[in-house]
Design a protein around this motif. Structure first.
Motif, PDB file in Angstrom:
ATOM      1  N   ASP A  29      39.550  32.022  48.179  1.00 31.77           N
ATOM      2  CA  ASP A  29      40.303  32.484  47.009  1.00 31.77           C
ATOM      3  C   ASP A  29      39.839  31.848  45.698  1.00 31.77           C
ATOM      4  OD1 ASP A  29      41.748  34.150  48.671  1.00 31.77           O
ATOM      5  OD2 ASP A  29      43.418  32.751  48.897  1.00 31.77           O
ATOM      6  N   SER A  30      38.608  31.361  45.681  1.00 31.96           N
ATOM      7  CA  SER A  30      38.088  30.838  44.404  1.00 31.96           C
ATOM      8  C   SER A  30      37.717  32.003  43.483  1.00 31.96           C
ATOM      9  CB  SER A  30      36.891  29.914  44.660  1.00 31.96           C
ATOM     10  OG  SER A  30      35.904  30.579  45.415  1.00 31.96           O
ATOM     11  N   ALA A  31      37.316  31.663  42.287  1.00 30.30           N
ATOM     12  CA  ALA A  31      37.108  32.687  41.247  1.00 30.30           C
ATOM     13  C   ALA A  31      35.996  33.663  41.621  1.00 30.30           C
ATOM     14  CB  ALA A  31      36.773  32.007  39.926  1.00 30.30           C
ATOM     15  N   PRO A  32      36.204  34.952  41.340  1.00 29.26           N
ATOM     16  CA  PRO A  32      35.137  35.946  41.553  1.00 29.26           C
ATOM     17  C   PRO A  32      33.922  35.633  40.675  1.00 29.26           C
ATOM     18  CG  PRO A  32      37.261  37.021  41.133  1.00 29.26           C
ATOM     19  CD  PRO A  32      37.440  35.565  40.817  1.00 29.26           C
TER      20      PRO A  32
ATOM     21  N   ARG B 260      30.284  37.427  39.078  1.00 31.76           N
ATOM     22  CA  ARG B 260      29.511  38.650  38.889  1.00 31.76           C
ATOM     23  C   ARG B 260      28.153  38.537  39.579  1.00 31.76           C
ATOM     24  NH1 ARG B 260      30.933  37.698  33.501  1.00 31.76           N
ATOM     25  NH2 ARG B 260      32.533  39.079  32.654  1.00 31.76           N
TER      26      ARG B 260
ATOM     27  N   SER C  33      36.940  45.690  34.976  1.00 36.56           N
ATOM     28  CA  SER C  33      36.089  44.819  35.788  1.00 36.56           C
ATOM     29  C   SER C  33      36.920  43.985  36.752  1.00 36.56           C
ATOM     30  CB  SER C  33      35.288  43.884  34.887  1.00 36.56           C
ATOM     31  OG  SER C  33      34.607  42.931  35.681  1.00 36.56           O
TER      32      SER C  33
ATOM     33  N   PHE D 181      35.802  41.420  37.994  1.00 33.49           N
ATOM     34  CA  PHE D 181      35.491  40.016  37.706  1.00 33.49           C
ATOM     35  C   PHE D 181      36.734  39.303  37.193  1.00 33.49           C
ATOM     36  CE2 PHE D 181      34.631  36.955  34.296  1.00 33.49           C
ATOM     37  CZ  PHE D 181      34.006  35.963  35.020  1.00 33.49           C
ATOM     38  N   PHE D 182      37.537  40.019  36.417  1.00 31.13           N
ATOM     39  CA  PHE D 182      38.771  39.413  35.910  1.00 31.13           C
ATOM     40  C   PHE D 182      39.895  39.467  36.946  1.00 31.13           C
ATOM     41  CE2 PHE D 182      36.631  40.680  31.881  1.00 31.13           C
ATOM     42  CZ  PHE D 182      36.523  39.411  31.333  1.00 31.13           C
ATOM     43  N   GLY D 183      39.574  39.973  38.125  1.00 30.73           N
ATOM     44  CA  GLY D 183      40.588  40.194  39.153  1.00 30.73           C
ATOM     45  C   GLY D 183      41.146  38.919  39.769  1.00 30.73           C
ATOM     46  N   ARG D 184      42.196  39.116  40.553  1.00 29.82           N
ATOM     47  CA  ARG D 184      42.863  38.026  41.262  1.00 29.82           C
ATOM     48  C   ARG D 184      42.379  38.052  42.709  1.00 29.82           C
ATOM     49  NH1 ARG D 184      47.208  36.070  38.824  1.00 29.82           N
ATOM     50  NH2 ARG D 184      48.074  35.448  40.834  1.00 29.82           N
ATOM     51  N   ASN D 185      41.723  36.978  43.119  1.00 21.91           N
ATOM     52  CA  ASN D 185      41.239  36.852  44.494  1.00 21.91           C
ATOM     53  C   ASN D 185      42.325  36.189  45.317  1.00 21.91           C
ATOM     54  OD1 ASN D 185      39.749  36.529  46.815  1.00 21.91           O
ATOM     55  ND2 ASN D 185      38.455  34.885  45.995  1.00 21.91           N
TER      56      ASN D 185
ATOM     57  N   ARG E 255      42.518  41.790  43.569  1.00 20.16           N
ATOM     58  CA  ARG E 255      43.518  42.605  42.904  1.00 20.16           C
ATOM     59  C   ARG E 255      43.094  42.775  41.452  1.00 20.16           C
ATOM     60  NH1 ARG E 255      48.820  43.781  44.433  1.00 20.16           N
ATOM     61  NH2 ARG E 255      49.101  42.337  46.151  1.00 20.16           N
ATOM     62  N   CYS E 256      43.004  44.028  41.003  1.00 21.29           N
ATOM     63  CA  CYS E 256      42.670  44.274  39.603  1.00 21.29           C
ATOM     64  C   CYS E 256      43.833  43.816  38.726  1.00 21.29           C
ATOM     65  CB  CYS E 256      42.388  45.762  39.389  1.00 21.29           C
ATOM     66  SG  CYS E 256      41.964  46.175  37.683  1.00 21.29           S
ATOM     67  N   VAL E 257      43.540  43.109  37.648  1.00 18.62           N
ATOM     68  CA  VAL E 257      44.644  42.622  36.811  1.00 18.62           C
ATOM     69  C   VAL E 257      45.231  43.713  35.935  1.00 18.62           C
ATOM     70  CG1 VAL E 257      43.953  40.193  36.711  1.00 18.62           C
ATOM     71  CG2 VAL E 257      43.082  41.803  34.978  1.00 18.62           C
TER      72      VAL E 257
ATOM     73  N   GLY F 144      47.253  45.941  39.070  1.00 19.65           N
ATOM     74  CA  GLY F 144      47.614  45.291  40.312  1.00 19.65           C
ATOM     75  C   GLY F 144      47.081  45.930  41.580  1.00 19.65           C
TER      76      GLY F 144
ATOM     77  N   PHE G   6      51.840  44.036  35.061  1.00 24.53           N
ATOM     78  CA  PHE G   6      50.742  43.340  35.734  1.00 24.53           C
ATOM     79  C   PHE G   6      49.916  42.548  34.723  1.00 24.53           C
ATOM     80  CE2 PHE G   6      52.050  47.058  38.009  1.00 24.53           C
ATOM     81  CZ  PHE G   6      52.408  46.495  39.222  1.00 24.53           C
TER      82      PHE G   6
ATOM     83  N   TYR H  84      49.383  36.385  34.918  1.00 22.65           N
ATOM     84  CA  TYR H  84      48.729  37.243  35.904  1.00 22.65           C
ATOM     85  C   TYR H  84      47.230  37.328  35.649  1.00 22.65           C
ATOM     86  CZ  TYR H  84      48.672  41.275  39.131  1.00 22.65           C
ATOM     87  OH  TYR H  84      48.465  42.119  40.182  1.00 22.65           O
TER      88      TYR H  84
ATOM     89  N   SER I 252      35.779  45.567  29.384  1.00 21.71           N
ATOM     90  CA  SER I 252      35.009  45.365  30.622  1.00 21.71           C
ATOM     91  C   SER I 252      34.613  46.681  31.265  1.00 21.71           C
ATOM     92  CB  SER I 252      35.794  44.509  31.619  1.00 21.71           C
ATOM     93  OG  SER I 252      36.777  45.277  32.287  1.00 21.71           O
TER      94      SER I 252
END
Lengths: 450, 450, 450
Positions: free
Chosen positions: A40-43, A45, A76, A78-82, A88-90, A93, C184, C334, C350
């Motif tokens: 669950d670390s940062a995505p 690119r 993107s 990339f800004f998502g929640r892992n 999960r796209c921010v 959601g 979200f 979020y 993005s």
């Protein structure tokens, strides 16, 4: 010489291109495992073969490589929640599992099953040797992971640097294949070559002597299941030739001559777009961990590139003329540029983002380059016409070395070097030394017998 | 007004273009001699007429201009080794003599004669007046060096600045030709024009008075072997006209009105690509060395541009809105921008990299611009259709000046100014003074007779 | 999903494009009044709908918007002199009045009437609400100024920020319309939604509770003379629905749900080129001035963007990954990105400069987006085929609000919310409170009754 059409054919690797299709038959390094260090670390690119992707390490520790654009409206990931085994796209959601399936659409009515119809592109990944490998091709053609020796040894035995370079992959690969440039671009001036070389070559002083006394070796190329085995032949004195062997591995890997019993080397060039690529430089010693001194030297010396802190970008590049030191160039190093990788990058990036091959004039020393291009074009056209390739399906064929060694004059180099190219073999430096010693004595090489 | 097709025709100077072919009939400044200061000093990149080249000073002190891409595989010879009367590519050590012939291929077998077949493009160069001149055309059409007066005087007599500008060459040339902008763009507000001018004009106060009292001169254009002689006519009082003469020299040089007996001026515009050019600004006094005060003023004043240290780039440019000082613009200088060259560059670069002429509306003051375009197009088309040009083959025709002077009303300006335009003539300021003095007395000009 | 052709149709607004023609029927904000603060102050560049213009405030205090290129030879009038009711090009002193007519050509002969034939393009401007509005269309179709409420209240009642964003206008507009992303992208994690919201929502705690307990509202869209009224329906307990209303105003304005009796909000998106736009964010309280605390919060909080000092560029953008804080993203906000505007900008930028809609997969929550695109295309095609539009000619239709409120279940939302959408009406929060209180009591919401 290549026509502009052939250059385009060889250099374009985006989706749908013939050369892109060839690349997509092979596992490619996508990023370093340590770039996604924890569940669950940062995505991160990843751009590879013209495709924009995002790499994550999921909650269970496995990795996934997913299209960067959210299938919904294109934000993107990339800004998502892992989180919880997916990303999960921010924006709204929407959540995608590690297989790309949409598993949650919290902004749609609870009774909606729309989410089941939405799937993101996800490519298979595997980890091996500190690398997250990706396979961007069809499932039916997926080969085994390529069992490069450096990826089999413990992490303690190797040093690896990832660097982002601004040029098409091919001109860098051509530089890796072409070992005749070494004595010039990476050479010294105004000093005895024996004295000035890096201390990592010390144990092979005798062979280096053979190397440095002949800057125009004769090239021999043998096709192999993995690509080409390229031998550069120099006089080895009396009844031997001294061979330096480069392994070129389809489509864009090369192993440059290592030391028998010492450091082995591998260069990976992974296209990002058509005008940039990721370069992975790996040095390793199969038999033992690197000493702290060796590792320090890799981190602060001239073998691995110097990067801008916090980036994979080299400090020295075209924008600053590689900080060329013209005084040093007069009397120290041949190029006046610090760093082996930087020296290579200076000449290859100075050719332009995609080098125009239509005016080049190739000599006999470019035989490896010529043959590698031919193999690439032949294979890509073979695939285009519906043919198949399968030599690389077996990961074991990549388990090899590219030695520099003495071979009896009567024996073909690929036969005589067979044992030394086998990564399973241990090979004694003493044999080499015994063979080359008489040559040195004949020629009265100063300092060698001291 | 120009159609887009005509604008393209006039502004594109790369290899194979009609206008590029016209430029290639003329010697062009390639770089300053001092940029390659000593034998075997560092190579310098030169881009000219769309071609990427490298300039070196060889071991014997002569200069050479060679294609930047190594003929072998395209590495930049900028990174090359300038040594022993040639340049050596650092990639594989190939060496090219100052005539472009490959003379050494140390990575090829000693017995190979391949090197004899490889030749790099080299253009003839000559040095004159602190400039390395290059000729990029066919050998058969090579003219004599243009004998500009500034290039004949000792270095002590001139000040020269080279600056790289981001726009097509033509809009800058058009600005040089068009002297009617001077009283505005380079003018003052809120002050008596006589008082505020730079001290370099002090000796010609009387003439300057005539200039400043008429901002709408009438233009006369005469075709000459070198291009155009453009006269801007103002009332000179009683029986004289006051003429300010601009010499436009095919294809992109202009001499702007100098002072009789004082500073003369010349502007060279050399296309790099189609959206940038090198500007050489030369001020000189034919009869004597510049005083230390004069030279200091050229280096720190407003006549020559202020450059970013270590570069040929101006400090003030579009990226910083030329550091325009709106308060100064209200009550000091007309433009609010510091520096004559920067004022010109502000208006010309603000037109875009290649100015669209399809909507322009030209007045009578643009006659020089219109005529110069016509001459350029006529000559380029003449060459296209197989014609020849030869007026410029004789370097002596460039030995001239562009004076500002009084001419009897009955005499055509180019006849009356003939002696003053001749760079060999010495001309007495006293004559001018005697002629204009009655006018000043008639008009009771304050401070002139004090 | 949109084809590439439809995406181009919707996103291109330059001169001569169908969508550009639609935009040209509406007054557009050109710049802030305070950017040209005083008579004869410095000109300011304005790019709008693909046209490069210069805004000035003339000597009499009125504003003018004139083509940037001088009609003479194309020098930028940005460098011009704003003086005596017109702008003068610094190149040759040509002066243009605030109607664009050339009124002086000081470098042409005094007797010349050429100046009368030269006219620059000038667009009508009007000032209202701290904005200089421009109309770029035909005179015959010029509507009244749009009477947005925020532009009618005193300056003390509103806070406005202008920011330049790098993307096509449309993807930003789509984000403004689409209120389902709010919970979200702008939401919180790991906390009770009621507690963490900005203090500007405090007075509407009860309604916010209704909002936060349902993240998948059902959307209803009603066409109106101004564009669309979009209602997002949530359960309001017992016999009410809770509606959050977004007003989308043709072509690129949206009013996002405000508080009854509190802050109202409006977003303007004005295309510059096709890959950037000006964003005007306006918050205002109709009934009273902002308190110093409220204004401080707008200037230093998260509602209005944080700009690089002296520019209209946001501090956080794609070049620095919006300074995303991954730890904060885990357990705080979020998105991990600071600022509401920056959160929106992160997802919309993005997507690329012009988002490719050909692969998008839209859900029921995208109904507003779908309908707005349809209205835009229909109107542009209507104009293309010679049709007329006139609903917007009357500025009064823009005098409205976009409330969030409770409506009886039996009543259509646009009927039930009619009074609350009327900007003339005062509306009592007490009514809402009385209606929602029973719901809160039913559900035992902690802290609400304390």
């Amino acid at each position: 010489m290549l026509t502009k059409e052939d250059t385009n054919y060889l250099t374009q690797t985006g989706p749908g291109t013939p050369m892109g299709n060839l690349f997509r038959r092979y596992w490619q390094p996508a990023l370093l495992s340590q770039e996604i260090p924890a569940p669950d670390s940062a995505p991160v690119r990843v751009k590879i073969l013209g495709e924009n992707l995002v790499a994550i390490r999921a909650t269970d520790g496995t990795t996934a490589l997913i299209q960067e654009r959210c299938p919904h409206r294109g934000a993107s990931l990339f800004f998502g929640r892992n989180e919880e085994q997916g990303i999960r796209c921010v924006y709204h959601g929407w959540k995608f599992g590690t297989d790309g399936q949409c598993v949650d659409m919290p902004n749609e009515p609870a009774e909606s099953d729309f989410f089941q119809k939405v799937k993101a592109v996800v490519y298979p990944t595997k980890e091996m040797g500190g690398i997250v490998w990706a396979y961007l091709g069809d499932a039916e053609h997926q080969p085994e992971l390529p069992k490069f020796e450096w990826a089999q040894v413990p992490e303690s035995h190797r040093h690896m640097t990832k660097v982002t370079l601004d040029s098409n992959y091919l001109q860098s690969v051509e530089g890796d294949i072409d070992s005749s440039h070494t004595a010039f671009l990476h050479g010294q001036v105004g000093k005895n070559d024996l004295e000035v070389s890096s201390k990592f070559f010390d144990s092979n002083k005798a062979l280096r002597y053979l190397w440095s006394r002949d800057k125009a070796p004769k090239f021999f190329v043998v096709e192999t299941p993995h690509g080409l085995t390229i031998g550069a032949r120099r006089d080895g004195g009396r009844d031997h030739y001294y061979w330096r062997i480069t392994q070129w591995v389809i489509p864009s890997v090369s192993m440059i001559p290592g030391e028998v019993g010492g450091t082995q080397r591998c260069n990976f060039r992974v296209p990002m777009g058509d005008t940039d690529h990721q370069f992975y430089r790996i040095d390793y010693i199969p038999q033992r961990p690197l000493t702290p001194e060796e590792r320090y030297d890799f981190e602060h010396g001239t073998i691995h590139p110097e990067l801008k802190p916090g980036t994979s970008r080299p400090v020295r590049d075209l924008s600053n003329d590689f900080l060329i030191d013209r005084a040093l160039q007069k009397s120290g190093t041949y190029s006046g540029i610090r760093g082996i990788v930087e020296q290579d990058y200076a000449v290859t990036s100075s050719m332009g983002l995609i080098s125009d091959r239509s005016t080049e004039q190739l000599g006999t020393s470019d035989m490896g380059v010529i043959r590698a291009r031919r193999v690439m074009m032949r294979l890509a056209k073979h695939l285009e016409s519906g043919g198949e390739i399968d030599a690389h399906m077996d990961g074991e064929i990549f388990f090899m070395r590219s030695p520099a060694l003495l071979v009896d004059k009567d024996v073909p180099f690929d036969v005589g070097a067979r044992r030394a190219m086998d990564a399973e073999e241990e090979w004694s430096r003493d044999v080499e030394w015994a063979t080359v010693m008489p040559v040195l004595e004949d020629e009265n090489v100063p300092g060698v017998n001291a």
